[in-house]
Design a protein around this motif. Structure first.
Motif, PDB file in Angstrom:
ATOM      1  N   LEU A 251     -33.228  -9.259  -0.888  1.00 54.41           N
ATOM      2  CA  LEU A 251     -34.249  -9.022  -1.026  1.00 54.41           C
ATOM      3  C   LEU A 251     -34.459 -10.637  -0.873  1.00 54.41           C
ATOM      4  O   LEU A 251     -34.927 -11.918  -1.796  1.00 54.41           O
ATOM      5  CB  LEU A 251     -34.933  -9.002  -2.338  1.00 54.41           C
ATOM      6  N   LEU A 252     -35.104 -10.935   0.720  1.00 46.94           N
ATOM      7  CA  LEU A 252     -35.726 -11.903   1.014  1.00 46.94           C
ATOM      8  C   LEU A 252     -37.424 -12.499   1.060  1.00 46.94           C
ATOM      9  O   LEU A 252     -37.996 -11.272   1.512  1.00 46.94           O
ATOM     10  CB  LEU A 252     -35.142 -12.126   2.579  1.00 46.94           C
TER      11      LEU A 252
ATOM     12  N   TYR B 205     -36.330  -6.794   2.954  1.00 45.16           N
ATOM     13  CA  TYR B 205     -35.433  -5.858   2.022  1.00 45.16           C
ATOM     14  C   TYR B 205     -33.896  -4.997   3.007  1.00 45.16           C
ATOM     15  O   TYR B 205     -34.360  -4.754   3.251  1.00 45.16           O
ATOM     16  CB  TYR B 205     -36.385  -4.128   1.475  1.00 45.16           C
ATOM     17  N   TYR B 206     -32.857  -5.746   1.983  1.00 44.34           N
ATOM     18  CA  TYR B 206     -31.870  -5.651   2.568  1.00 44.34           C
ATOM     19  C   TYR B 206     -31.011  -4.659   1.450  1.00 44.34           C
ATOM     20  O   TYR B 206     -30.186  -4.682   0.359  1.00 44.34           O
ATOM     21  CB  TYR B 206     -30.984  -6.219   2.479  1.00 44.34           C
ATOM     22  N   PRO B 207     -31.109  -3.625   2.049  1.00 38.37           N
ATOM     23  CA  PRO B 207     -30.607  -2.231   0.869  1.00 38.37           C
ATOM     24  C   PRO B 207     -28.891  -1.910   1.061  1.00 38.37           C
ATOM     25  O   PRO B 207     -28.482  -2.064  -0.218  1.00 38.37           O
ATOM     26  CB  PRO B 207     -31.281  -0.691   1.088  1.00 38.37           C
ATOM     27  N   PHE B 208     -27.861  -1.986   1.792  1.00 39.91           N
ATOM     28  CA  PHE B 208     -26.391  -2.129   1.854  1.00 39.91           C
ATOM     29  C   PHE B 208     -26.023  -3.525   2.080  1.00 39.91           C
ATOM     30  O   PHE B 208     -26.330  -4.050   2.515  1.00 39.91           O
ATOM     31  CB  PHE B 208     -25.844  -1.613   2.963  1.00 39.91           C
TER      32      PHE B 208
ATOM     33  N   LEU C 204     -35.386  -3.773   6.287  1.00 40.28           N
ATOM     34  CA  LEU C 204     -36.893  -3.527   6.395  1.00 40.28           C
ATOM     35  C   LEU C 204     -37.519  -4.105   5.581  1.00 40.28           C
ATOM     36  O   LEU C 204     -37.885  -5.200   4.841  1.00 40.28           O
ATOM     37  CB  LEU C 204     -37.378  -2.796   5.884  1.00 40.28           C
ATOM     38  N   GLN C 205     -38.529  -5.276   6.769  1.00 39.91           N
ATOM     39  CA  GLN C 205     -39.497  -6.068   6.393  1.00 39.91           C
ATOM     40  C   GLN C 205     -41.086  -5.262   6.330  1.00 39.91           C
ATOM     41  O   GLN C 205     -41.137  -4.744   7.212  1.00 39.91           O
ATOM     42  CB  GLN C 205     -39.101  -7.354   7.110  1.00 39.91           C
ATOM     43  N   ILE C 206     -42.093  -6.222   5.257  1.00 38.57           N
ATOM     44  CA  ILE C 206     -43.563  -5.626   5.177  1.00 38.57           C
ATOM     45  C   ILE C 206     -44.411  -6.565   4.826  1.00 38.57           C
ATOM     46  O   ILE C 206     -43.601  -7.302   3.961  1.00 38.57           O
ATOM     47  CB  ILE C 206     -44.016  -3.929   4.418  1.00 38.57           C
TER      48      ILE C 206
ATOM     49  N   TYR D 283     -51.947  -5.806   8.758  1.00 39.05           N
ATOM     50  CA  TYR D 283     -50.343  -6.021   7.801  1.00 39.05           C
ATOM     51  C   TYR D 283     -49.342  -5.580   9.139  1.00 39.05           C
ATOM     52  O   TYR D 283     -49.726  -4.764  10.178  1.00 39.05           O
ATOM     53  CB  TYR D 283     -49.959  -5.073   7.561  1.00 39.05           C
ATOM     54  N   ARG D 284     -47.889  -6.002   9.321  1.00 41.02           N
ATOM     55  CA  ARG D 284     -46.991  -5.986   9.937  1.00 41.02           C
ATOM     56  C   ARG D 284     -45.629  -5.506   9.079  1.00 41.02           C
ATOM     57  O   ARG D 284     -45.583  -5.605   8.069  1.00 41.02           O
ATOM     58  CB  ARG D 284     -46.686  -7.109  10.440  1.00 41.02           C
ATOM     59  N   ILE D 285     -44.761  -4.221   9.833  1.00 42.32           N
ATOM     60  CA  ILE D 285     -44.250  -3.494   9.219  1.00 42.32           C
ATOM     61  C   ILE D 285     -42.663  -4.073   9.982  1.00 42.32           C
ATOM     62  O   ILE D 285     -43.148  -3.659  11.647  1.00 42.32           O
ATOM     63  CB  ILE D 285     -43.892  -2.192   8.581  1.00 42.32           C
ATOM     64  N   SER D 286     -42.162  -3.959  10.000  1.00 42.41           N
ATOM     65  CA  SER D 286     -40.467  -4.338  10.873  1.00 42.41           C
ATOM     66  C   SER D 286     -39.020  -3.757  10.301  1.00 42.41           C
ATOM     67  O   SER D 286     -39.168  -4.218   9.258  1.00 42.41           O
ATOM     68  CB  SER D 286     -41.149  -5.801  11.301  1.00 42.41           C
TER      69      SER D 286
END
Length: 203
Positions: A60-61, A104-107, A117-119, A160-163
């Motif tokens: 989690l960055l 968020y790196y889930p794996f 996923l970045q938000i 906002y931004r989602i990547s």
């Protein structure tokens, strides 16, 4: 006993060191519905804030990214075709923004480890020049020129931004990958980006 104390201190120091990353990104930006296209480039600094991976939370960055976007759609001005005159107009965008985000790196599995996923919120400033109206001027000899009255829309915004991205290790401490972004803000801009990214782990 001295050996045990030294070993324990070294392990403790290693376990509390959280990696910090610097990432450079760039790619194609579509402004609005894609009427204007251009490019974007960003520089990110982020840090992992979890001490130990757990199921479905590998990393989690948190950090920030400075991003610059520019693009233009320019119609033909000298002897424009009839359909081009009515259906294409001048539209120029410049954006500078700060994106505060969490990644968020889930794996933890090797093949999908780089999926993330970045938000987060954005603060930025935009300069936009659009065509308020256009008309044709006859230059004689069958020559025509398009002339325009421009409109300016400049100012600060929040949004906002989602990547969604994927990266792979390419060398010691180095990664390369791809990203797809969606962004929206209080000035009504809805933009997308498709690009590449290159990262370096500082520690």
């Amino acid at each position: 006993m001295v050996f045990m104390f030294t070993y324990h201190a070294a392990v403790s120091q290693h376990s509390t060191t959280k990696p910090t990353y610097v990432t450079l990104s760039g790619g194609h930006v579509a402004f609005g519905t894609g009427v204007a296209g251009g490019f974007g480039v960003g520089l990110e600094v982020s840090r992992n804030i979890i001490d130990k991976p757990s199921p479905f939370v590998a990393q989690l960055l948190v950090g920030g990214e400075l991003f610059f976007e520019s693009g233009v759609s320019a119609p033909v001005t000298q002897n424009p075709p009839l359909n081009g005159f009515f259906f294409k107009s001048f539209d120029h965008h410049n954006h500078a923004l700060l994106w505060l985000k969490a990644a968020y790196y889930p794996f933890q599995q090797k093949i999908v480890r780089g999926l993330h996923l970045q938000i987060g919120p954005t603060l930025g400033y935009k300069q936009r020049t659009t065509e308020r109206e256009a008309y044709l001027v006859s230059l004689g000899g069958g020559e025509f020129q398009r002339r325009s009255v421009l409109r300016y829309d400049n100012g600060a915004y929040a949004g906002y931004r989602i990547s969604v991205g994927y990266e792979l290790p390419v060398a010691t401490k180095c990664t390369a990958g791809v990203r797809a972004d969606f962004s929206n803000n209080t000035r009504g801009d809805i933009n997308t980006l498709l690009g590449v990214k290159f990262g370096y782990r500082l520690n």
